[in-house]
Write a protein that holds these residues in place. Sequence first.
Motif, PDB file in Angstrom:
ATOM      1  N   UNK A   9       0.719  -1.331   0.181  1.00 18.33           N
ATOM      2  CA  UNK A   9      -0.067  -0.090  -0.019  1.00 18.33           C
ATOM      3  C   UNK A   9       0.843   1.508  -0.103  1.00 18.33           C
ATOM      4  N   UNK A  10       0.746   2.082  -0.913  1.00 20.82           N
ATOM      5  CA  UNK A  10       1.358   3.332  -1.005  1.00 20.82           C
ATOM      6  C   UNK A  10       0.577   4.483  -0.279  1.00 20.82           C
ATOM      7  N   UNK A  11       1.280   5.110   0.555  1.00 17.51           N
ATOM      8  CA  UNK A  11       0.495   6.370   1.113  1.00 17.51           C
ATOM      9  C   UNK A  11       1.469   7.610   0.762  1.00 17.51           C
ATOM     10  N   UNK A  12       1.011   8.764   0.405  1.00 16.63           N
ATOM     11  CA  UNK A  12       1.586  10.166   0.173  1.00 16.63           C
ATOM     12  C   UNK A  12       1.110  10.824   1.522  1.00 16.63           C
ATOM     13  N   UNK A  59       5.714   3.297   1.693  1.00 13.57           N
ATOM     14  CA  UNK A  59       4.876   2.010   1.036  1.00 13.57           C
ATOM     15  C   UNK A  59       5.298   0.964   2.219  1.00 13.57           C
ATOM     16  N   UNK A  60       4.178   0.258   2.624  1.00 18.85           N
ATOM     17  CA  UNK A  60       4.276  -0.805   3.518  1.00 18.85           C
ATOM     18  C   UNK A  60       4.021  -2.151   2.593  1.00 18.85           C
ATOM     19  N   UNK A  61       5.108  -2.788   2.864  1.00 18.56           N
ATOM     20  CA  UNK A  61       4.483  -4.159   2.189  1.00 18.56           C
ATOM     21  C   UNK A  61       4.069  -5.588   3.010  1.00 18.56           C
ATOM     22  N   UNK A  62       3.264  -6.323   2.619  1.00 19.26           N
ATOM     23  CA  UNK A  62       2.545  -7.140   3.242  1.00 19.26           C
ATOM     24  C   UNK A  62       2.787  -8.617   2.793  1.00 19.26           C
ATOM     25  N   UNK A  67       0.317  -9.492   6.939  1.00 15.27           N
ATOM     26  CA  UNK A  67       1.094  -9.264   7.837  1.00 15.27           C
ATOM     27  C   UNK A  67       2.184  -8.082   7.277  1.00 15.27           C
ATOM     28  N   UNK A  68       2.345  -6.817   7.960  1.00 20.60           N
ATOM     29  CA  UNK A  68       3.336  -5.982   7.617  1.00 20.60           C
ATOM     30  C   UNK A  68       4.817  -6.648   7.503  1.00 20.60           C
ATOM     31  N   UNK A  69       5.243  -6.583   6.501  1.00 20.72           N
ATOM     32  CA  UNK A  69       6.694  -7.321   6.423  1.00 20.72           C
ATOM     33  C   UNK A  69       7.744  -6.597   6.076  1.00 20.72           C
ATOM     34  N   UNK A  70       7.536  -5.330   5.731  1.00 27.03           N
ATOM     35  CA  UNK A  70       8.604  -4.230   5.197  1.00 27.03           C
ATOM     36  C   UNK A  70       8.051  -3.021   4.989  1.00 27.03           C
ATOM     37  N   UNK A  71       9.011  -2.052   4.804  1.00 27.82           N
ATOM     38  CA  UNK A  71       8.547  -0.619   4.524  1.00 27.82           C
ATOM     39  C   UNK A  71       9.622   0.161   3.567  1.00 27.82           C
ATOM     40  N   UNK A  72       9.161   0.950   2.896  1.00 33.56           N
ATOM     41  CA  UNK A  72       9.856   1.891   2.169  1.00 33.56           C
ATOM     42  C   UNK A  72       9.617   3.269   2.313  1.00 33.56           C
ATOM     43  N   UNK A  73      10.202   4.160   3.077  1.00 32.70           N
ATOM     44  CA  UNK A  73      10.052   5.566   3.159  1.00 32.70           C
ATOM     45  C   UNK A  73      11.005   6.148   2.310  1.00 32.70           C
ATOM     46  N   UNK A  90      14.466   5.380   3.449  1.00 32.42           N
ATOM     47  CA  UNK A  90      14.687   4.295   4.251  1.00 32.42           C
ATOM     48  C   UNK A  90      14.146   2.986   4.079  1.00 32.42           C
ATOM     49  N   UNK A  91      14.610   1.784   3.939  1.00 29.17           N
ATOM     50  CA  UNK A  91      14.117   0.612   3.768  1.00 29.17           C
ATOM     51  C   UNK A  91      14.342  -0.465   4.818  1.00 29.17           C
ATOM     52  N   UNK A  92      13.362  -1.272   4.981  1.00 26.65           N
ATOM     53  CA  UNK A  92      13.740  -2.455   5.946  1.00 26.65           C
ATOM     54  C   UNK A  92      12.587  -3.552   5.575  1.00 26.65           C
ATOM     55  N   UNK A  93      13.275  -4.809   5.194  1.00 25.66           N
ATOM     56  CA  UNK A  93      12.565  -5.921   4.678  1.00 25.66           C
ATOM     57  C   UNK A  93      12.878  -7.188   5.551  1.00 25.66           C
ATOM     58  N   UNK A  94      11.771  -7.823   5.978  1.00 27.14           N
ATOM     59  CA  UNK A  94      12.188  -9.149   6.619  1.00 27.14           C
ATOM     60  C   UNK A  94      12.527 -10.367   5.652  1.00 27.14           C
ATOM     61  N   UNK A  95      13.261 -11.190   6.222  1.00 27.77           N
ATOM     62  CA  UNK A  95      13.795 -11.983   5.151  1.00 27.77           C
ATOM     63  C   UNK A  95      12.620 -12.683   4.318  1.00 27.77           C
ATOM     64  N   UNK A  96      11.738 -13.120   4.962  1.00 32.26           N
ATOM     65  CA  UNK A  96      10.793 -13.891   4.209  1.00 32.26           C
ATOM     66  C   UNK A  96      10.101 -13.028   3.137  1.00 32.26           C
ATOM     67  N   UNK A  97      10.324 -11.768   2.712  1.00 31.04           N
ATOM     68  CA  UNK A  97       9.759 -11.144   1.508  1.00 31.04           C
ATOM     69  C   UNK A  97      11.019 -10.630   0.651  1.00 31.04           C
TER      70      UNK A  97
END
Length: 248
Positions: A9-12, A59-62, A67-73, A90-97
């Motif tokens: 989901x992208x949020x501005x 951007x929140x990745x599911x 389940x929220x599993x990553x983000x890109x700001x 800034x980006x952080x992703x869990x291993x599973x994605x």
Amino acid sequence: MRKKKVTYIITNIPNNTPPSSELVSQIQLVRKTLFSRNLAAEEIVSKFFPVGAYNRRCIIFFDETKTPSGYLCLQTYKIQKLDIAIFRNQVALLNKIRGKVAIKGHILVYLFSDWRVYLKKCYLLYYMINPLSYALVMKFLQNGAWPGYQHGGSTTHIEKYRQIITEIDRSVVEVNGVFVHESNDGAVVEEIDLIEDSDTAFFLQKNAGYTHGDGLVVLAEINVSKLVTYLIRYFSRKWVKNTRTKVS
């Protein structure tokens, strides 16, 4: 075997408008798995949605369970006295994605959507806390970023970078000819399987505190011509990857 799908989901977030509490909570949920100390809500807001940025996107990745599993700001700053624009993310992703998310594609879309990249001198700004991510960025930019091992420790342009970086973040420190953002985010929880190459070796030499969340500050000058080159390279690699997947 059915490929597990990652959605997003992208949020501005308009300037001078705080992010929703739901968005902040989703970022906290991702970070809880990655770092030994989670950030309070106000820290999330100041870190990822700074009031000094005139353009902000998250951007929140599911994962397949939603389940929220990553983000890109992403943020854009305007430095008036230097007449330049700074794009930061800034980006952080869990291993599973990891490997299932088109981070470079999302960044390119964001860059192309900002008119300033067509008119002003612009830079990409990264705080790299993962040596593998640093190596990937350097390879994708074909060593068009600073600092890198190919510069041989040269500090020829360090005054220019010092001027740019301190306009954005005065908390960075200069050490061993590079700039490092000393973090209080807590230690990185996940173990990283390091790949031995020149980029990761350089990163480890310059930013030994990455396991505590310290970030090596990386700058890359960009313009429309470079963006088009990156876009072609991105889709070329994506096409090759898809072709190999179909063959196998």
